[in-house]
Design a protein around this motif. Structure first.
Motif, PDB file in Angstrom:
ATOM      1  N   SER A   1      12.365  49.567  43.394  1.00  0.00           N
ATOM      2  CA  SER A   1      12.978  50.864  42.245  1.00  0.00           C
ATOM      3  C   SER A   1      13.917  51.820  42.359  1.00  0.00           C
ATOM      4  O   SER A   1      14.214  51.746  43.310  1.00  0.00           O
ATOM      5  N   TYR A   2      14.195  51.691  41.069  1.00  0.00           N
ATOM      6  CA  TYR A   2      15.492  53.019  41.140  1.00  0.00           C
ATOM      7  C   TYR A   2      14.848  53.851  39.304  1.00  0.00           C
ATOM      8  O   TYR A   2      14.769  53.055  38.483  1.00  0.00           O
ATOM      9  N   GLU A   3      14.920  55.137  39.754  1.00  0.00           N
ATOM     10  CA  GLU A   3      14.435  56.023  38.910  1.00  0.00           C
ATOM     11  C   GLU A   3      16.030  57.156  38.424  1.00  0.00           C
ATOM     12  O   GLU A   3      16.414  57.350  39.207  1.00  0.00           O
ATOM     13  N   ASP A   4      15.818  57.872  37.202  1.00  0.00           N
ATOM     14  CA  ASP A   4      16.681  58.848  36.683  1.00  0.00           C
ATOM     15  C   ASP A   4      15.806  59.878  36.176  1.00  0.00           C
ATOM     16  O   ASP A   4      14.704  59.372  35.140  1.00  0.00           O
ATOM     17  N   PRO A   5      15.445  60.716  36.674  1.00  0.00           N
ATOM     18  CA  PRO A   5      17.008  61.184  38.063  1.00  0.00           C
ATOM     19  C   PRO A   5      16.374  60.943  39.053  1.00  0.00           C
ATOM     20  O   PRO A   5      15.740  60.002  39.454  1.00  0.00           O
TER      21      PRO A   5
END
Length: 815
Positions: free
Chosen positions: A165-169
């Motif tokens: 998974s990748y998240e922003d922030p």
């Protein structure tokens, strides 16, 4: 009381799984009474979330869990974790065990730091609201969170899951799960998670995002069927999580214009610190008005690179170990269960305690905890008119921590240029040269040994075809021994060497409430805790129940390192004091709880409605009070907690489902005359404020007690083709305003809020692939977990917030 809630709109809580085989609700199995039972047969207010729902909602820790459970509030401070149920909790003191007990695979985890471990690879979570003193027992005076971790089944084919998974922030993570049977009698499961984030708070002084976090978690489970009657299970888990940087920030700064008007009695330390900010860092006032914005050095000093005070800059390093061995004998008439468990953690926290962009106050905490427990349970087979459960429990704990608090009287080197004084240190000028250290400090060594044992039983008697009576009784004995040593020191003799300077002792006692001490105390508690539930099975779809129970949370010894000892004479404990004051030991907390509720299934199994009306009367409620740099404990005389909880689940059809939950709460102190004062009251009255009822909170609301909290969830699931399935969920979590600090300062109120979350997933039914896009707190609400008075700077306030808007993309492969 409930009339004011008429007209409240939609409310919901996500409680059940998302894989719908038909357009009726699936049965929910819980172990809230130490047996596996249908949720609809349990006479307790229970909310259950299974693994599928936890994954869909992105619930990865206890803080995010509480957003979906009305009447449960969990928030992390910089050092402490606040866990409150129905407006009752333990607050902030390192000696506290929590009023809301957490149980992982039936093992008691009562320390706030244990609540910070990740929620990962979970079979289900059961939240039991209200006192659970008979079967769960130890200190669960407000409720219990019962966590059952996942295990492999016998005969299970090898399978697993890999997700990224990748998240922003900016953040990313990965999970790996392997599970399966090695033979007909042996199965194993391995689960691991790594996660990293740069943080969601912009520290404009250090030009970086904070707090940066790293997290590693593993669990190994082995199930062995020794024979047809005997099973053994071994579980071991390890968690390592760390934080670098500020976890909170100043959100309200007292301006130079307001300081002399609102706080005319500010002492020299406060005026000098305010002067440094106003002259050298005037931008702090404007940054305090911005959300998710910090302006502080995080203990690194003004060169922004090296530590100039204390041992560790703002951050945290944590390690948790849990291991358990469970044996089950399943005979013809009885089941015998034995659970042996070991739990341990250690952490090192550094805290920039002044919250300012220059070096002033630093705090370091180093804590080590170990616990061994043994439980035996004997259960009848639940196949006759009279059934029973009897058990015994033993536990031994050791808690040790060291704390260092240092104060830099050069104010990071700004004192001399601010004042034009020929002397480098404020202390030199205050004492007219009689005492001239750059830094003074105090060091504390605290050790608490606890031994507890209990016997408990619950009898279930089928009075008639529709009537069932449950009677429970628990006897608990608990012994505690404490050693608390504090010594004062300074940069003249060395920050790890006790100082005997009488001027230094006077300064520490007068302005920082710090005293040299050596306390050795013991206490013992024993209680009988009865309970009763009467169930009426009105029909196959409807059950009503009435319950009454007593609960208690044991007293103890405050881990606060301040407070004038009883034998502090004119020498201000330069010779070590040995007699604690009344704040050092706090009393047992007790409750009498009544609950009337119902469990109903309607519309041919498509609608489920569970509700509970409750009233609890607490005596000697333990309340944590912030005093400058640490937390003391007092016992509020009495409080009354009452309200209504309602959980609804509606399976609209095979594709659509809606879940609702609401909690209406009236939680008040009946009598709390000597409540702690606000910063404004302390400025007007002085350090003795609170002893004469200046902040009488009788009739006021307890902390973390919104009078309304609710959640609404809508789920859609549809098979698009033989290869692909679409899932979508959206939910709103709502809370009315509530107080976040023990003095009930109006400045430290969390305003009402609504947080919106959503997730859409596309899952391959044959190829094992799954892709999800999700968002948490899409409206970017600033929700504080804890608010407080900034030390020394009377009138300035800080808080630690939950994360703001988070957008994430996750890919997974199931095999």
């Amino acid at each position: 009381m409930l009339k004011k809630y008429i007209g409240l709109g939609l409310f919901a809580s996500v409680t059940f799984q998302v894989s719908y085989a038909s357009d009726i609700l699936e049965e929910v199995i819980v172990s809230a009474q130490k047996r596996e039972q249908s949720l609809q047969d349990v006479p307790v207010s229970v909310l259950a979330l299974n693994s599928a729902k936890l994954d869909v909602l992105g619930i990865s820790d206890m803080v995010s869990l509480s957003s979906y459970v009305p009447n449960l509030t969990i928030g992390e401070g910089v050092v402490h974790t606040n866990i409150f149920m129905r407006g009752v909790g333990s607050g902030n003191n390192q000696a506290f065990e929590q009023s809301v007990g957490m149980y992982i695979d039936s093992v008691y985890m009562g320390r706030g730091r244990q609540y910070r471990a990740p929620l990962f690879d979970i079979e289900r979570v059961e939240v039991l609201r209200g006192p659970q003193g008979t079967l769960f027992g130890k200190n669960t005076i407000a409720g219990a969170v019962n966590i059952i971790t996942a295990s492999a089944d016998y005969g299970e084919e090898f399978n697993g899951k890999l997700s990224l998974s990748y998240e922003d922030p900016k953040g990313y993570g990965g999970d790996l799960i392997l599970s399966g049977a090695l033979s007909d009698d042996l199965s194993m499961r391995f689960a691991a998670r790594v996660k990293q984030s740069d943080g969601f708070i912009e520290n404009k002084f250090l030009n970086r995002d904070e707090p940066a976090t790293e997290e590693t978690y593993i669990r190994w489970t082995t199930n062995w069927k020794v024979s047809d009657e005997i099973e053994a299970q071994f579980k071991y888990s390890y968690a390592d999580f760390s934080r670098v940087g500020a976890k909170g920030y100043i959100y309200e700064y007292l301006s130079p214009k307001d300081l002399p008007v609102k706080f005319p009695n500010s002492n020299g330390f406060a005026l000098t610190a305010y002067g440094v900010v106003n002259v050298f860092f005037p931008e702090l006032a404007s940054f305090a008005e911005e959300e998710f914005t910090a302006y502080r050095d995080s203990g690194l000093g003004n060169d922004k690179s090296s530590l100039s005070l204390g041992n560790k800059p703002d951050g945290s390093e944590n390690n948790i170990h849990n291991a358990q061995l469970k044996f089950s004998y399943d005979g013809v008439q009885h089941q015998l269960v034995s659970i042996s468990a070991f739990s341990a953690y250690d952490y090192l926290d550094g805290m920039d305690a002044d919250w300012l962009p220059f070096t002033f106050i630093n705090r370091d905490d180093d804590q080590d905890f170990q616990q061994f427990s043994q439980e035996f349970r004997l259960l009848s087979k639940n196949d006759g008119p009279l059934n029973y459960l009897v058990g015994a429990y033993f536990e031994k704990q050791k808690l040790e921590y060291q704390r260092h608090i240092g104060v830099d009287f050069t104010l990071g080197g700004f004192y001399q240029p601010l004042t034009g004084s020929p002397n480098r240190s404020l202390m030199t000028d205050i004492t007219a040269g009689a005492y001239s250290p750059d830094i003074t400090a105090r060091n504390t060594d605290y050790r608490l040994d606890t031994q507890a044992w209990a016997f408990f039983t619950q009898l279930s008697w089928q009075l008639a075809e529709q009537w069932l009576l449950n009677i429970g009784l628990r006897y608990t004995n608990e012994d505690k021994d404490v050693r608390a040593i504090t010594f004062l020191n300074d940069s003249i003799d060395g920050l790890n060497t006790p100082s005997s300077n009488p001027v230094g002792a006077a300064i520490q006692g007068t302005f920082f409430d710090g005293w040299a001490r050596n306390f050795n105390e013991s206490r013992s508690t024993d209680k009988w805790l009865p309970s009763m539930q009467l169930q009426w099975q009105v029909s196959d779809q409807d059950m009503l129940y009435l319950s009454a129970s007593e609960g208690f949370k044991s007293g103890g010894f405050s881990a606060s390192d301040n407070g004038r000892p009883a034998d502090a004479g004119a020498d201000n404990c330069v010779s070590v004091c040995t007699v604690p004051n009344d704040d050092f030991e706090f009393d047992d907390e007790e409750v009498l709880a009544l609950e009337f509720g119902g469990k109903h299934e309607l519309m041919d199994g498509r609608l489920r409605a569970n509700w509970a009306l409750f009233r609890s009367q607490y005596e000697n409620q333990q309340v944590s009070v912030f005093k400058g740099l640490s937390f003391a404990v007092s016992n509020a005389a009495e409080s009354t907690i009452q309200g209504l909880e309602l959980d609804l689940a509606w399976q609209i059809n095979a594709a659509w489902r809606m879940d609702f939950s609401i909690a209406l709460l009236d939680a008040q102190y009946d009598s709390f005359v000597d409540a702690p004062c606000t910063a404004l009251q302390i400025d007007r009255v002085g350090a003795a404020c609170g002893l004469n009822g200046e902040n009488d909170q009788s009739g006021q609301t307890t902390n973390y007690a919104p009078d309304q909290s609710a959640s609404l969830s809508l789920n859609y699931q549809n098979q698009l083709s033989p290869e692909w399935e679409l899932f979508w969920t959206a939910n709103i979590n709502y809370s009315a305003e509530y107080s976040l600090d023990g003095d009930n300062d109006p400045v430290d109120i969390q305003d009402s809020y609504s947080k919106v979350n959503s997730r859409v997933s596309l899952k391959g039914l044959r190829n094992g692939w799954e892709l999800s896009l999700y968002g948490h707190n899409l409206t970017d609400e600033e929700v504080a977990m804890f608010k407080f008075d900034v030390p020394i700077l009377g009138g300035t306030h800080g808080h630690t917030p939950e994360p703001g808007r988070t957008i994430g993309l996750q890919g997974a492969y199931h095999f």
